[in-house]
Design a protein around this motif. Structure first.
Motif, mmCIF file in Angstrom:
data_model
loop_
_atom_site.group_PDB
_atom_site.id
_atom_site.type_symbol
_atom_site.label_atom_id
_atom_site.label_comp_id
_atom_site.label_asym_id
_atom_site.label_seq_id
_atom_site.Cartn_x
_atom_site.Cartn_y
_atom_site.Cartn_z
ATOM 1 N N UNK A 1 98.393 78.996 -37.605
ATOM 2 C CA UNK A 1 97.915 78.522 -38.903
ATOM 3 C C UNK A 1 99.084 78.083 -39.779
ATOM 4 N N UNK A 2 100.182 78.846 -39.749
ATOM 5 C CA UNK A 2 101.373 78.484 -40.519
ATOM 6 C C UNK A 2 101.906 77.133 -40.073
ATOM 7 N N UNK A 3 102.009 76.928 -38.770
ATOM 8 C CA UNK A 3 102.508 75.657 -38.254
ATOM 9 C C UNK A 3 101.558 74.519 -38.574
ATOM 10 N N UNK A 4 100.266 74.778 -38.519
ATOM 11 C CA UNK A 4 99.276 73.765 -38.893
ATOM 12 C C UNK A 4 99.457 73.364 -40.352
ATOM 13 N N UNK A 5 99.622 74.342 -41.219
ATOM 14 C CA UNK A 5 99.819 74.047 -42.642
ATOM 15 C C UNK A 5 101.077 73.221 -42.868
ATOM 16 N N UNK A 6 102.158 73.532 -42.161
ATOM 17 C CA UNK A 6 103.398 72.784 -42.315
ATOM 18 C C UNK A 6 103.236 71.343 -41.842
ATOM 19 N N UNK A 7 102.503 71.145 -40.753
ATOM 20 C CA UNK A 7 102.255 69.797 -40.247
ATOM 21 C C UNK A 7 101.479 68.977 -41.280
ATOM 22 N N UNK A 8 100.417 69.560 -41.823
ATOM 23 C CA UNK A 8 99.586 68.834 -42.788
ATOM 24 C C UNK A 8 100.327 68.607 -44.104
ATOM 25 N N UNK A 9 101.107 69.588 -44.534
ATOM 26 C CA UNK A 9 101.908 69.425 -45.752
ATOM 27 C C UNK A 9 102.919 68.298 -45.574
ATOM 28 N N UNK A 10 103.539 68.229 -44.393
ATOM 29 C CA UNK A 10 104.506 67.163 -44.117
ATOM 30 C C UNK A 10 103.848 65.790 -44.212
ATOM 31 N N UNK A 11 102.646 65.656 -43.658
ATOM 32 C CA UNK A 11 101.933 64.379 -43.705
ATOM 33 C C UNK A 11 101.602 63.990 -45.140
ATOM 34 N N UNK A 12 101.114 64.956 -45.928
ATOM 35 C CA UNK A 12 100.776 64.680 -47.326
ATOM 36 C C UNK A 12 102.029 64.332 -48.127
ATOM 37 N N UNK A 13 103.128 65.040 -47.862
ATOM 38 C CA UNK A 13 104.375 64.768 -48.580
ATOM 39 C C UNK A 13 104.880 63.356 -48.320
ATOM 40 N N UNK A 14 104.731 62.876 -47.089
ATOM 41 C CA UNK A 14 105.166 61.519 -46.786
ATOM 42 C C UNK A 14 104.397 60.519 -47.646
ATOM 43 N N UNK A 15 103.080 60.672 -47.688
ATOM 44 C CA UNK A 15 102.263 59.760 -48.489
ATOM 45 C C UNK A 15 102.621 59.868 -49.965
ATOM 46 N N UNK A 16 102.773 61.089 -50.481
ATOM 47 C CA UNK A 16 103.090 61.251 -51.894
ATOM 48 C C UNK A 16 104.487 60.729 -52.219
ATOM 49 N N UNK A 17 105.418 60.838 -51.276
ATOM 50 C CA UNK A 17 106.757 60.290 -51.473
ATOM 51 C C UNK A 17 106.693 58.773 -51.634
ATOM 52 N N UNK A 18 105.873 58.129 -50.807
ATOM 53 C CA UNK A 18 105.726 56.677 -50.895
ATOM 54 C C UNK A 18 105.058 56.270 -52.209
ATOM 55 N N UNK A 19 104.054 57.046 -52.622
ATOM 56 C CA UNK A 19 103.385 56.756 -53.893
ATOM 57 C C UNK A 19 104.379 56.900 -55.048
ATOM 58 N N UNK A 20 105.201 57.965 -55.001
ATOM 59 C CA UNK A 20 106.191 58.201 -56.059
ATOM 60 C C UNK A 20 107.190 57.057 -56.130
ATOM 61 N N UNK A 21 107.656 56.587 -54.974
ATOM 62 C CA UNK A 21 108.619 55.484 -54.968
ATOM 63 C C UNK A 21 107.970 54.194 -55.460
ATOM 64 N N UNK A 22 106.716 53.964 -55.113
ATOM 65 C CA UNK A 22 106.010 52.787 -55.624
ATOM 66 C C UNK A 22 105.916 52.836 -57.154
ATOM 67 N N UNK A 23 105.678 54.020 -57.673
ATOM 68 C CA UNK A 23 105.440 54.182 -59.101
ATOM 69 C C UNK A 23 106.732 54.199 -59.907
#
Length: 273
Positions: free
Chosen positions: A71-93
């Motif tokens: 479960x911990x590894x699953x959470x880290x995988x999903x957090x990493x995916x969300x962070x990538x998208x949010x990083x791109x949104x932040x750079x766009x903004x």
């Protein structure tokens, strides 16, 4: 690992951009005694913050076992995916005005908290990029051991070296090369990497029997490109390719790309400087 090299390249390049902007601001100050040294102390503090994040992550892994570790590894995988998208949104903004914002923040920090404020800005900026890198690499398989972990470490070193070379080329004014172009071109690749992390997460969810597979597979393209072959595995790791995708996986992929398009559509202010 191509995706690990690319992620480290991108994150390191962003950190180097921040350092470069702050260093250039310091060079323009009439009284810059000690400011450059303070900047590098802040950078060192950011690296230590990222190192602490890595130690906490590995410490948590060592304390967990069985389903809790899954479960911990699953959470880290999903957090990493969300962070990538949010990083791109932040750079766009914020990307277009990042240089002005950093310089304004440095000026306020120097006036208010003196050199310590400048060190804090550098530490937080570098620490943020480093902490994101730790999450990304762990999500890509940093829980591995032995040779696989060593390979990932070399990928990280290669990514840092590539970022340093890229920053040098941009600083030298290479024709047609600037941060805005680089970051825009890297967006699709980063989204593909996030998609592969999502696919990894779906595989882990199915392994935990949390969701039904919703059909074993929609099609079978193994005859054309098996995802266990050399190139197929690269494509699977980098972009989430599956030769026999389940209905659930395709539904998740569709939801991810729809969400990515929606989030990025309204933040197209540009990136870089």
């Amino acid at each position: 690992m191509i995706n690990a090299i690319f992620i480290v390249w991108r994150e390191s390049l962003e950190a180097m951009l921040v350092i470069g902007v702050l260093s250039a601001w310091i060079a323009r100050q009439s009284d810059r005694s000690g400011l450059q040294r303070t900047l590098w102390l802040g950078v060192l503090g950011g690296v230590l913050l990222a190192g602490a994040m890595a130690m906490l992550t590995f410490g948590a892994q060592n304390l967990l076992e069985g389903n809790a570790l899954e479960i911990f590894q699953l959470c880290m995988v999903l957090i990493a995916a969300v962070l990538i998208l949010e990083m791109l949104v932040w750079m766009r903004k914020h990307g277009r005005h990042m240089k002005q914002n950093l310089e304004a923040g440095a000026a306020r920090a120097a006036e208010g908290s003196g050199q310590y404020g400048l060190a804090l800005i550098a530490a937080l900026a570098v620490g943020r990029e480093g902490a994101e890198t730790v999450v990304f690499l762990y999500g890509m398989g940093m829980e591995r051991q032995g040779g696989a972990l060593l390979e990932l470490a070399w990928s990280a070193v290669t990514g840092i070296g590539a970022a340093a070379m890229t920053a040098w080329l941009v600083a030298r004014g290479a024709r047609y090369l600037n941060y805005r172009t680089l970051f825009r071109c890297s967006e699709v690749a980063l989204l593909l990497i996030a998609c592969s992390l999502i696919g990894n997460g779906v595989d882990r969810i199915l392994g935990l029997d949390w969701l039904p597979m919703l059909s074993n597979s929609i099609w079978d393209s193994s005859a054309l490109l098996d995802d266990s072959s050399r190139f197929g595995k690269v494509l699977a790791d980098f972009a989430g390719y599956r030769a026999q995708p389940s209905v659930l996986l395709l539904m998740v992929y569709l939801a991810f790309w729809s969400a990515s398009w929606w989030r990025l559509r309204d933040h197209s202010n540009g990136s870089g400087r």
